[in-house]
Motif scaffolding. Structure first.
Motif, short mmCIF file in Angstrom:
data_model
loop_
_atom_site.label_atom_id
_atom_site.label_comp_id
_atom_site.label_asym_id
_atom_site.label_seq_id
_atom_site.Cartn_x
_atom_site.Cartn_y
_atom_site.Cartn_z
N ASP A 30 -0.99 5.36 4.31
CA ASP A 30 -1.67 4.43 3.40
C ASP A 30 -1.37 3.00 3.83
OD1 ASP A 30 -2.74 2.95 1.33
OD2 ASP A 30 -2.15 4.39 -0.21
N ARG B 154 -2.26 0.30 2.60
CA ARG B 154 -1.98 -0.61 1.50
C ARG B 154 -0.49 -0.68 1.21
NH1 ARG B 154 -6.37 2.49 -2.12
NH2 ARG B 154 -5.02 4.15 -1.35
N GLU B 155 0.19 0.46 1.33
CA GLU B 155 1.63 0.49 1.14
C GLU B 155 2.35 -0.23 2.27
OE1 GLU B 155 2.83 4.50 0.67
OE2 GLU B 155 1.70 4.83 -1.20
N ALA C 56 2.05 -3.93 1.66
CA ALA C 56 2.90 -4.32 0.52
C ALA C 56 4.35 -4.47 0.96
CB ALA C 56 2.77 -3.30 -0.60
N ALA C 57 4.80 -3.56 1.82
CA ALA C 57 6.19 -3.62 2.32
C ALA C 57 6.41 -4.88 3.15
CB ALA C 57 6.50 -2.37 3.14
#
Length: 789
Positions: free
Chosen positions: A106, A108-109, A112-113
């Protein structure tokens, strides 16, 4: 050999159920093993030691999050825009469904990280400093990072004003491109993962007019047997029926071939969980096993029927003698195929080694079924395979080979002209091979009706051909962590290389010492200009890397280039090995110096003609409409070396069967020209039938949806066509007539040193004749069984 095979054939005939039971037991054991350990095949084409593979292996160790397989989905609409108000929600739902699917990373994850790291993120700091002047957007771990793109370039899909990672929309809005990563290489994913991922996207856009097109990298395993292959076997069955004139006799070679392939390929399947086995390996074994099994079965059954018809032998004796005589030729013909395939191991390429071992083992099993299972089935068939009409012994050559004798006579009378014509025609057919280009299949290699081809075309038209096969450039710090300025420098030097449309920093590992750039070229993955870019990048790696950084080039396109070069480099050694083996084996078989040279020259003519025709059809596009094809692409990298090995083995089959018949006539007192006529008349019909069968089986694979299988099937079918009907049926008789008795010359010392292989069954004939004389001298006693059986 012939005596031992005679005894083996007689044993199998007398005890058919023992032999059949043994083979059924083997099949049962293999079936049980496959139930316990299901088949595991792969589409991965890995060749260790190549520059691209070395970079991949280093990335897997330093940056495992980038080691997964790449997924590509193109979303296409015929009218309007794919991201317009009525379709955007469905497109976003499709992207969400893909990212939420098992085994998909993913993006998106990931983003974000990186955002959580803030100023500590080397990726974000370097990305902010890199000017975005190319057509590719910024990506992280293969996924898009928000950033500006120039007007008229592809744009990112947005949701509520926020860019969606990994999704580009073309300037005209008709195509959206989703690039994502799996958590494992595609060949290691659980069965059905790719299909389920595509289905999830299709379900989300259903009813919106958006078409989902998976890229070639997301291809599932090719079908092993399709309608084309079944049609090819059907044509072979018709040829058998016409040749043998009996449903029972025609069905036996098919049973033998299918049985041998079932054991050989089944055995390979049982080992697939222990060794990496490519799907093309199994397809090649299946292709060769079917063709060779039908041919060899035909040779043996035809000889048994001739013994019944011409010599009035009982079915048991006919089957035993056929196994001893034709079976000897089958054994040595099969041995040449096995040796030719095993010769592929000299290239020291694991992919070819596995392919060679599996195919060779399948051929060996098929030969074993012909020599054991076929006599057992003949024992069950009994008189039902006997020809309906008995031939007159005194006129059998004229009756069975009138046309063949006339044609052979024509070749003998015009031997110089026909020999020259048989050499010139293959050389003319070989001319296109001078323009031969090698590459692994891409989406452009598929048929236009397939999703892979449609995806390739849509992406090329909307974004540029380079998007179908981007390069990956790995940058590694020699000491410590990478600094943003170093990555900016690498980016600047990459974009300055001719032929590169843009470069994007796509990820940095957790240790901050390894980064990956995605590089898009201006040309497609199989273009010569793209190869020049790869070579240029490698040649100037030190300049591009800068101080304290090492760079390497990989990716599917770079791997294709390296594989093609490695296989091309291995070709001379393999060809030399095959030619040397050819001369040695044929010298042993025919006990002659000139016949091996003649056979080897014919084999080379067949190979170059097959390569020329394959280049003309697939690379130049000639006659593709007649074959139902529409894909002009380079020739598959491994085709030349595979076709060389397989054609050598199969060409020697026809050489053995045809020239053995001529030698038999010569040994029985015929002069050189009469031996050619008589031998040609005796063997040409069954050799022609066998060639038509083999061409039919190979041609069936031309219609396989997998481009690699299509090209190999065509090359083998065309090569056999040329070899059987031009080389063996014209060149060989004509040159035999030219050589006359010199064809059988062998230095006396060499003759004494060579072992006696007895391919023609001469020793068997002597022992049978002696047994008959002994029986006639003692009429009052019961005649003993011949040859100590």
């Amino acid at each position: 050999m012939s005596v031992w095979l005679y005894r083996l054939g007689r044993f199998a005939y007398r005890r058919p159920w023992r032999v059949i039971g043994a083979w059924l037991t083997v099949l049962g054991v293999l079936g049980g093993l496959l139930i316990a350990n299901p088949t595991q095949l792969t589409n991965e084409l890995r060749i260790d030691g190549t520059p691209a593979q070395n970079v991949i292996d280093e990335l897997a160790e330093r940056m495992p999050e980038a080691a997964g397989g790449q997924g590509v989905l193109a979303f296409r609409v015929e009218h309007g825009r794919v991201d317009e108000a009525g379709r955007a929600p469905a497109l976003l739902a499709a992207v969400d469904a893909v990212y939420r699917h098992d085994h998909v990373v993913d993006a998106r994850e990931v983003l974000a990280a990186e955002a959580v790291k803030g100023d500590r993120s080397v990726l974000l700091r370097a990305s902010a400093a890199i000017p975005h002047g190319g057509p590719t957007p910024l990506m992280a771990d293969g996924q898009t990072v928000p950033g500006a793109v120039p007007p008229g370039s592809p744009t990112q899909l947005t949701a509520n004003g926020t860019p969606v990672p990994g999704v580009l929309v073309s300037a005209d809005g008709t195509v959206a491109l989703l690039q994502f990563q799996f958590d494992e290489q595609t060949h290691s994913l659980p069965s059905g993962t790719i299909e389920d991922t595509v289905a999830a996207a299709e379900q989300a856009v259903e009813g919106t007019g958006i078409e989902v097109l998976p890229g070639a990298a997301m291809s599932e395993m090719p079908e092993l047997v399709g309608i084309g292959e079944l049609i090819g076997v059907g044509v072979a069955a018709i040829v058998l029926l016409i040749t043998l004139g009996s449903v029972v006799a025609a069905g036996l070679p098919l049973v033998i071939a299918i049985s041998g392939v079932a054991v050989g390929v089944g055995g390979a399947f049982t080992l697939s969980h222990l060794v990496d086995m490519q799907s093309i390996t199994v397809v090649l074994a299946l292709m060769l096993g079917l063709a060779v099994g039908i041919d060899y079965g035909l040779f043996l059954i035809n000889r048994a029927r001739r013994f019944m018809s011409e010599d009035d032998l009982a079915p048991e004796e006919a089957a035993a003698r056929a196994t001893g005589t034709a079976g000897s030729a089958v054994f040595f013909a099969g041995l040449t195929v096995v040796i030719a395939l095993l010769g592929l191991t000299v290239a020291r390429i694991q992919l070819l080694t596995t392919m060679a071992l599996v195919a060779a083992a399948t051929i060996a099993v098929v030969v074993a079924t012909v020599l054991t299972l076929l006599p057992a089935l003949l024992g069950l068939a009994g008189h039902r395979i006997r020809p309906r009409r008995k031939a007159r012994p005194e006129g059998r050559h004229e009756e069975h080979g009138r046309f063949a004798r006339r044609f052979a006579g024509f070749l003998v009378r015009h031997r110089i002209v026909t020999a020259c014509a048989a050499v010139l025609l293959p050389l003319l057919l070989a001319i296109p091979a001078l323009d031969l280009r090698l590459a692994l299949p891409t989406g452009a290699s598929y048929d236009p009706a397939t999703p892979q081809r449609q995806s390739y075309t849509a992406v090329s038209d909307a974004f540029g051909p380079g998007f179908n096969g981007p390069l990956l450039v790995a940058a590694h710090a020699e000491n410590g962590a990478l600094e943003p300025r170093q990555l900016v420098g690498v980016h600047q030097r990459l974009t300055a290389v001719d032929g590169i449309a843009g470069a994007t920093l796509v990820g940095v590992n957790a240790a901050d010492d390894t980064a990956v750039f995605q590089v898009v070229t201006t040309t497609g993955p199989d273009a010569e200009a793209t190869k020049d870019v790869v070579l240029d990048l490698r040649a100037h790696a030190d300049t591009i890397a800068g101080t304290g950084v090492e760079v390497g080039v990989t990716g599917v396109t770079a791997m294709s280039i390296d594989v093609s070069d490695r296989l091309a480099d291995a070709m001379p050694l393999y060809l030399a090995t095959v030619l040397l083996l050819s001369l040695v084996i044929l010298t042993l078989v025919f006990r002659s110096i000139l016949i091996p040279l003649q056979a080897t020259a014919g084999f080379v003519l067949s190979v170059v003609a097959a390569l020329g025709a394959t280049t003309a059809v697939f690379q130049w596009g000639w006659a593709q409409g007649l074959l139902g094809l529409d894909a002009q692409t380079p020739v598959v990298s491994m085709l030349p070396i595979i076709v060389t090995g397989v054609l050598y083995g199969l060409a020697m089959d026809y050489q053995v069967f045809l020239v053995t018949s001529m030698r038999e006539a010569h040994v029985h007192g015929a002069d050189a020209h009469e031996a050619v006529r008589r031998g040609f008349a005796g063997a040409s019909r069954v050799v022609a039938a066998a060639a038509v069968i083999m061409v039919s089986v190979f041609a069936g694979f031309v219609f396989n949806p997998e481009p690699m299988v299509t090209q190999i099937g065509f090359a083998l079918a065309f090569g056999i066509l040329v070899d059987a009907f031009l080389i063996r049926m014209v060149f060989v008789p004509a040159t035999m007539a030219l050589l006359r008795d010199r064809a059988w010359w062998l230095p006396r010392r060499v003759d004494k040193a060579l072992p006696e292989l007895d391919v023609e069954g001469g020793r068997l004939s002597e022992l049978l004749a002696k047994s008959k004389r002994d029986a006639e001298d003692e009429p009052e006693q019961e005649a003993p069984e011949p040859v100590g059986v």
